[in-house]
Write a protein that holds these residues in place. Sequence first.
Motif, PDB file in Angstrom:
ATOM      1  N   GLU A   8       0.764  -1.393  -0.033  1.00 12.15           N
ATOM      2  CA  GLU A   8      -0.182   0.107  -0.090  1.00 12.15           C
ATOM      3  C   GLU A   8       0.972   1.208   0.134  1.00 12.15           C
ATOM      4  OE1 GLU A   8      -3.831   1.865   2.456  1.00 12.15           O
ATOM      5  OE2 GLU A   8      -3.470  -0.434   2.328  1.00 12.15           O
ATOM      6  N   LYS A   9       1.939   1.306   0.673  1.00 11.60           N
ATOM      7  CA  LYS A   9       2.817   2.384   0.746  1.00 11.60           C
ATOM      8  C   LYS A   9       3.374   2.904  -0.556  1.00 11.60           C
ATOM      9  CE  LYS A   9       6.763  -0.265   2.113  1.00 11.60           C
ATOM     10  NZ  LYS A   9       7.764  -0.056   0.877  1.00 11.60           N
ATOM     11  N   HIS A  11       1.842   2.568  -3.422  1.00 10.84           N
ATOM     12  CA  HIS A  11       0.404   3.083  -4.435  1.00 10.84           C
ATOM     13  C   HIS A  11       0.945   4.626  -5.104  1.00 10.84           C
ATOM     14  CE1 HIS A  11      -2.681   0.145  -3.079  1.00 10.84           C
ATOM     15  NE2 HIS A  11      -1.582  -0.549  -3.263  1.00 10.84           N
ATOM     16  N   LYS A  12       1.262   5.551  -4.298  1.00  9.75           N
ATOM     17  CA  LYS A  12       1.454   7.042  -4.798  1.00  9.75           C
ATOM     18  C   LYS A  12       2.547   6.811  -5.777  1.00  9.75           C
ATOM     19  CE  LYS A  12       1.928  11.557  -3.410  1.00  9.75           C
ATOM     20  NZ  LYS A  12       2.082  12.648  -2.321  1.00  9.75           N
ATOM     21  N   LYS A  13       3.693   6.279  -5.526  1.00  7.76           N
ATOM     22  CA  LYS A  13       4.811   6.020  -6.593  1.00  7.76           C
ATOM     23  C   LYS A  13       4.386   5.413  -7.688  1.00  7.76           C
ATOM     24  CE  LYS A  13       8.649   6.634  -3.093  1.00  7.76           C
ATOM     25  NZ  LYS A  13       9.626   5.781  -2.330  1.00  7.76           N
ATOM     26  N   VAL A  14       3.882   4.260  -7.648  1.00  6.17           N
ATOM     27  CA  VAL A  14       3.302   3.444  -8.685  1.00  6.17           C
ATOM     28  C   VAL A  14       2.699   4.288  -9.619  1.00  6.17           C
ATOM     29  CG1 VAL A  14       1.968   1.492  -9.518  1.00  6.17           C
ATOM     30  CG2 VAL A  14       3.860   1.199  -7.791  1.00  6.17           C
ATOM     31  N   PHE A  15       1.585   5.056  -8.999  1.00  2.00           N
ATOM     32  CA  PHE A  15       0.585   5.889  -9.782  1.00  2.00           C
ATOM     33  C   PHE A  15       1.522   6.765 -10.705  1.00  2.00           C
ATOM     34  CE2 PHE A  15      -1.927   9.687 -10.466  1.00  2.00           C
ATOM     35  CZ  PHE A  15      -3.131   9.234 -10.833  1.00  2.00           C
ATOM     36  N   GLN A  16       2.531   7.663 -10.009  1.00  2.00           N
ATOM     37  CA  GLN A  16       3.183   8.567 -10.847  1.00  2.00           C
ATOM     38  C   GLN A  16       3.997   7.730 -12.001  1.00  2.00           C
ATOM     39  OE1 GLN A  16       5.163   9.967  -7.288  1.00  2.00           O
ATOM     40  NE2 GLN A  16       3.992  11.752  -7.176  1.00  2.00           N
ATOM     41  N   LEU A  17       4.726   6.628 -11.649  1.00  2.00           N
ATOM     42  CA  LEU A  17       5.468   5.563 -12.349  1.00  2.00           C
ATOM     43  C   LEU A  17       4.773   5.571 -13.739  1.00  2.00           C
ATOM     44  CD1 LEU A  17       7.905   2.823 -11.577  1.00  2.00           C
ATOM     45  CD2 LEU A  17       6.062   2.504 -13.105  1.00  2.00           C
TER      46      LEU A  17
END
Length: 176
Positions: A8-9, A11-17
């Motif tokens: 879950e931690k 998610h934000k980085k993956v969204f941007q990636l």
Amino acid sequence: MTIRKEEEKDHKKVFQLIEEAFRNMEHSDHQEHFLVEKLRKSDAFIPELSLVAEDEQGEITGHILFTKIKIDNGPESYESLALAPVSVKPEFQNKGVGGKLILQGHAIARELGYSSIILIGHENYYPRFGYEKTSNFGISFPFDIPEENGMAIELTENGLKNKKGVVKYPKEFGID
């Protein structure tokens, strides 16, 4: 490079990636990052098949997602997986990150008991991992795509034998 289950931690980085990976892609609706968010909340989501690649410094360089789909043949339907999307940060593309994610995903999917994966992708890329045209298996899509871009792989021997039909995507894909 390390490949691990997405947390879950991440998610934000993956969204941007994902947004960055598809930003300049010609054959993209540029909504892949939103699709992944929707799929994480769906019944089609399999946490073990949402994977990230990290470099030696722990930076996330890639992500891949496999979700449940059906191959619908009227009275019968068969379970399969969709590979969508595979995303690699632009500066790490063409360095084997996507390939490692694909192969690790195949291994985990096989361990989880899945026998096939279906995707829409580049006809010169995915065959190196064993993908072939879905038309070879009698499988079609609920929309028009060039035949060479619809592909499938059998993770087990005869994993798609006699499983002809039309791919049925989860509602999160926005395909009826």
